[in-house]
Design an enzyme around this catalytic site. Structure first.
Site, mmCIF file in Angstrom:
data_model
loop_
_atom_site.group_PDB
_atom_site.id
_atom_site.type_symbol
_atom_site.label_atom_id
_atom_site.label_comp_id
_atom_site.label_asym_id
_atom_site.label_seq_id
_atom_site.Cartn_x
_atom_site.Cartn_y
_atom_site.Cartn_z
ATOM 1 N N GLY A 80 -3.567 -2.409 9.964
ATOM 2 C CA GLY A 80 -2.410 -2.465 9.073
ATOM 3 C C GLY A 80 -1.088 -2.243 9.771
ATOM 4 N N ARG A 114 -0.317 4.221 -0.742
ATOM 5 C CA ARG A 114 -1.209 5.284 -0.220
ATOM 6 C C ARG A 114 -1.412 6.467 -1.164
ATOM 7 N NH1 ARG A 114 -3.525 1.838 2.979
ATOM 8 N NH2 ARG A 114 -2.557 1.467 5.010
ATOM 9 N N ASP A 120 1.995 -6.816 2.442
ATOM 10 C CA ASP A 120 0.804 -6.050 2.866
ATOM 11 C C ASP A 120 1.241 -4.815 3.662
ATOM 12 O OD1 ASP A 120 -1.794 -5.216 3.123
ATOM 13 O OD2 ASP A 120 -2.394 -6.783 4.539
ATOM 14 N N ASN A 125 -5.506 -6.555 9.299
ATOM 15 C CA ASN A 125 -6.531 -7.290 8.568
ATOM 16 C C ASN A 125 -5.861 -8.079 7.454
ATOM 17 O OD1 ASN A 125 -8.468 -8.075 6.736
ATOM 18 N ND2 ASN A 125 -9.535 -6.118 6.670
ATOM 19 N N ASP A 171 -8.500 -5.149 -2.610
ATOM 20 C CA ASP A 171 -7.907 -5.398 -1.296
ATOM 21 C C ASP A 171 -8.331 -4.384 -0.240
ATOM 22 O OD1 ASP A 171 -6.107 -6.857 0.484
ATOM 23 O OD2 ASP A 171 -5.101 -4.928 0.586
ATOM 24 N N HIS A 203 0.863 -1.190 0.000
ATOM 25 C CA HIS A 203 0.000 0.000 0.000
ATOM 26 C C HIS A 203 0.896 1.235 0.000
ATOM 27 C CE1 HIS A 203 -3.752 -2.246 0.689
ATOM 28 N NE2 HIS A 203 -3.007 -3.038 1.443
ATOM 29 N N HIS A 212 -8.993 -10.520 -1.385
ATOM 30 C CA HIS A 212 -8.901 -10.307 0.066
ATOM 31 C C HIS A 212 -10.077 -11.083 0.651
ATOM 32 C CE1 HIS A 212 -8.575 -7.603 3.746
ATOM 33 N NE2 HIS A 212 -9.775 -8.120 3.878
ATOM 34 N N HIS A 261 0.516 3.899 8.373
ATOM 35 C CA HIS A 261 -0.531 4.791 8.881
ATOM 36 C C HIS A 261 0.120 5.942 9.641
ATOM 37 C CE1 HIS A 261 -4.078 2.475 7.867
ATOM 38 N NE2 HIS A 261 -3.478 1.386 8.285
ATOM 39 N N HIS A 318 -2.750 -12.609 1.471
ATOM 40 C CA HIS A 318 -2.488 -12.756 2.910
ATOM 41 C C HIS A 318 -3.323 -13.806 3.647
ATOM 42 C CE1 HIS A 318 -5.905 -10.092 2.835
ATOM 43 N NE2 HIS A 318 -5.207 -9.006 2.626
HETATM 44 ZN ZN ZN Z 1 -6.004 -7.199 2.305
#
Ligand code: ZN
Lengths: 326, 455
Positions: B347, B85, B328, B301, B175, B83, B202, B332, B255
């Site tokens: 996350g 972002r 993954d 998650n 996802d 990610h 996911h 944050h 995942h």
């Molecule tokens: Zn996911």
């Protein structure tokens, strides 16, 4: 004991000590001058992020009878409901000079976060966090149990001093929504710590997955539990939303048929057995009105014990700490 | 693998994109390392390409010599689940900071998840992310396209437009959300066959996880957080492998986290279903016990599971049931984590600690060889995503995406040292083995001795 965030903060000796102090607090409340000077000059903040007038008033009375100043900080209309985080609130309370924070919150772990995140460094008392713990409720329940059933006799009469005693040999049945109950979790831990045997009764859909390792038995049938001749039965409040939104059980009628403490069921209990409820009650749902008001019921007494137990907790956290510092 | 016309054309575009870098890079001789952890062999890199691999190579004049004695030489790592972002979440991470983190972790390619703002569900957005990656130039950035418009789970996004765009998208995923509607999932699986794409699911039944906060089990029962049952993951995986079999499509399971999920994927592979699966580094290491202190850095998650699940995913990775490790990586801002568990974000970061965790949990335990590590962290993720120049052999003529990893030093993880904007590392304070000695992106060093090599 620096905080009381859950029963895990206690061992058997400190739990019994709290109950003994509570007994002494009861004695002070029977005097004419009920107010003790113990906490003069200290400020206790009641941080209530969830509505609970009963618990808040109980803590407020406890603090005031120890001569503490009390600030009530409630979620309604405050910045918390406008999205301020628990952290920001903690920083505010620190700036205001709080000496202890009593916290009630919808989030499990809120009291633990306040105690251990470094946001504020004062004793934290958990007044109920989500579906996790409600330690002062458990203490007042054990206090009430010990007062009624401790000592030699079990005829409902006060059995002289119960100081220093646990709940050894007693069997308590707790009935209702175990899954969402912080009262049940705290009570299972504390009562077993004090030597009691605990049996939980609930529909299987309201028993949490993972409760198989708890130090208690789980039954699905109230009649089966009553047949075990317990010394006390505690009925938990069942929220009707669990039925409508969650589908945890089909109907109120079906719930009451299987799990209501009816007069007929109460009559099958041993003569000395007491009936408890942490409140607020749904009369006619989990408990019949006549049983709630009947001779076995100690429900009103639980409320009175609440103030004494909370006095004892504040005393141990604030007065004892102050002694250590000086 | 069956390259289509579309992917062959895109291959030329890829080569053109990295061509400039290659010409500029000076020659470099990696001396004394062990490719794949096997026999000692030098690796010579010239003009962005591996020009020779063998014992005692002589360095051309002016070549830089990197002493790799005792180090493992691997193809650059490829992350199938990152990610970044950007766009929309720049407070948490940008393509620039996320790819810096990737480089520090030894990655030469990442696949950027689609849950940005706006969602990567059009050719325009995926091309923007691709461009940002090319500008940053710390590693290749391959955008993942959303399966459904706005991740809404209601109608398919324009998958073909994303596949045919300059970003050449082959992996599609909602996802963060599950494509839970079975009909929509079936259509998506069918539709991506046009361009040899794959749906990366996911797996999370939304009804079984309403309000869920952590793995449902003994710890959740005790600490009073709403449980996330294993079956919420397993039931979706079971459904999806049957759907993939029915329509003859490729499915990738993101995942995977439970012992039951491993069993289902193992069963599906035995039946010949074209399914691949990934596990994260954190699910190889950590359990739901971490939640006891309500520190939301452990909120993720899918959730951290039990010790038995950790053992099962390690075993699944070892026996090939689980094909790859993917991070993954989910950075944050601090505020999203330093709060009550219920309201904290899901996350964890992962790019800069992934290989250390894999070494600790799989290599140092004797479960995987370094050859296997190259497979699960480079070759297979590249193959699943149909990346053409990543995850290639360490051999003459290949583009020089290379990682030189020193497995000997161990260090305590300090998120403050990370290049990622995220400080939410679940292994902060733990000691992990290994150090990124050198990472080459098409022959150009992006990292030397775990420090970014500015360009
Ligand atoms: Zn996911």
């Amino acid at each position: 004991m620096k905080h009381l965030t859950g029963i895990g903060d206690l061992d058997r000796a400190s739990a019994i000590e709290l109950l003994d102090t509570s007994t002494r607090m009861v004695a002070t409340q029977e005097r004419q001058m009920r107010k003790l000077p113990t906490l003069v000059g200290t400020t206790v903040v009641n941080l209530f992020m969830e509505d609970s007038t009963r618990t808040r008033i109980s803590f407020e009375a406890a603090a005031k009878r120890l001569s503490a100043d009390v600030i009530n900080f409630s979620a309604k209309g405050s910045s918390i409901s406008k999205g301020e985080s628990l952290k920001d609130t903690a920083l505010t309370l620190r700036a205001m000079g709080a000496d202890a924070v009593v916290v009630r919150a919808p989030a499990s772990g809120a009291a633990h976060k306040l105690a251990h995140s470094g946001w504020i460094d004062v004793p934290i008392v958990n007044a109920g966090d989500g579906t996790h713990q409600h330690p002062t409720q458990a203490l007042l329940d054990s206090f009430t149990l010990r007062r009624h059933l401790g000592g030699e006799q079990r005829d409902g009469e006060r059995a002289g001093s119960v100081d220093g005693q646990g709940l050894d040999g007693l069997h308590v049945v707790i009935v209702g929504d175990i899954m969402h109950s912080r009262v049940a979790r705290s009570n299972v831990q504390l009562m077993t710590l004090l030597g009691a045997r605990v049996t939980l009764v609930a529909p299987p859909s309201l028993v949490p997955v993972g409760a198989d390792v708890w130090p208690c038995d789980v039954l699905y049938d109230l009649d089966e539990a009553i047949a075990l001749a317990p010394d006390a039965v505690m009925m938990l409040r069942v929220q009707r939303e669990r039925m409508l939104g969650g589908g945890y059980f089909p109907s109120a009628a079906e719930y009451t048929r299987r799990l209501q403490l009816t007069q007929e069921r109460a009559d099958r209990l041993p003569a000395h057995a007491i009936v408890m409820h942490p409140g607020p009650m749904n009369r006619g749902f989990e408990i019949a009105g006549g049983v709630a008001d009947g001779p076995r019921s100690v429900i009103v007494e639980q409320v009175a014990a609440g103030v004494s137990v909370r006095m004892a907790v504040l005393f141990h956290l604030l007065a004892s700490n102050a002694r250590e510092e000086s | 693998m069956t390259p289509t016309t579309a992917s062959t054309t895109a291959s030329a575009a890829d080569a053109a994109a990295t061509g400039a870098d290659r010409a500029a890079a000076p020659a470099l001789l990696i001396r004394g390392g062990r490719p794949y952890g096997e026999d000692v062999a030098d690796v010579l890199v010239e003009d962005g390409t591996i020009s020779a691999v063998g014992p005692d190579l002589s360095a051309p004049e002016g070549a830089e010599i990197v002493d790799a004695e005792g180090c493992i030489v691997l193809p650059g790592l490829v992350d199938l689940h990152t990610h970044l972002r950007e766009p929309g979440g720049e407070e948490a991470e940008t393509v620039e900071t996320g790819t810096r983190a990737a480089a520090r972790g030894g990655f030469t390619a990442v696949h950027a998840m689609a849950n940005t703002t706006p969602v990567a569900d059009t050719a325009g957005v995926v091309e923007q992310v691709l461009q940002r990656g090319e500008d940053a130039a710390w590693c290749a950035v391959h955008p993942i396209g959303a399966v459904t418009v706005g991740l809404g789970g209601e109608r398919l996004a324009e998958l073909d437009a994303m596949a045919g765009s300059r970003a050449r998208v082959r992996v599609f995923s909602d996802d963060g959300k599950c494509v839970s509607d079975p009909v929509l999932m079936r259509r998506a699986l069918e539709y991506v066959k046009t361009f040899d794409g794959v749906i990366a699911q996911h797996a999370q039944d939304p009804r079984l996880t309403e309000g869920a906060q952590m793995h449902e089990g003994r710890v959740s029962a005790e600490i009073g957080l709403t449980g996330w049952p294993s079956v919420a993951e397993e039931s979706i995986i079971a459904r999806d492998v049957l759907l993939a079999e029915h329509v003859g499509s490729r499915l990738h399971v993101c995942h995977l986290s439970t012992a039951g999920s491993v069993e289902i994927v193992r069963w599906a592979k035995q039946r010949g279903v074209d399914v691949t699966a990934e596990v994260t580094p954190h699910h190889l290491l950590l359990t739901d016990e971490e939640a006891r202190g309500y520190d939301a850095v452990y909120k993720v998650n899918p959730p951290l599971r039990t010790r038995a699940d950790v053992e099962a995913v390690r075993e699944g990775l070892a026996d090939g049931t689980i094909d790859i490790v993917a991070t993954d990586h989910a950075p944050h801002p601090a505020d999203a984590k330093d709060r009550e568990w219920d309201t904290a974000a899901f996350g964890m970061t992962g790019l800069e600690t992934a290989l250390g965790i894999v070494q600790q949990t799989m290599v140092d335990t004797g479960t995987l060889t370094w050859r296997d590590v190259a497979r699960v962290l480079s070759e297979t993720p590249a193959r699943i995503a149909r990346d053409l120049d990543q995850g290639r052999p360490l051999a003459a003529g290949e583009v020089a995406h290379v990682l030189v990893w020193d497995p000997r030093p161990a260090a305590e993880v300090d998120p403050e040292e990370h290049a990622s904007r995220g400080r939410n590392s679940p292994v902060a304070g733990r000691t992990l083995p290994g150090r990124n000695r050198l990472t080459l992106l098409a022959g150009r060093p992006t990292v030397r001795d775990s420090r970014l090599a500015e360009h």
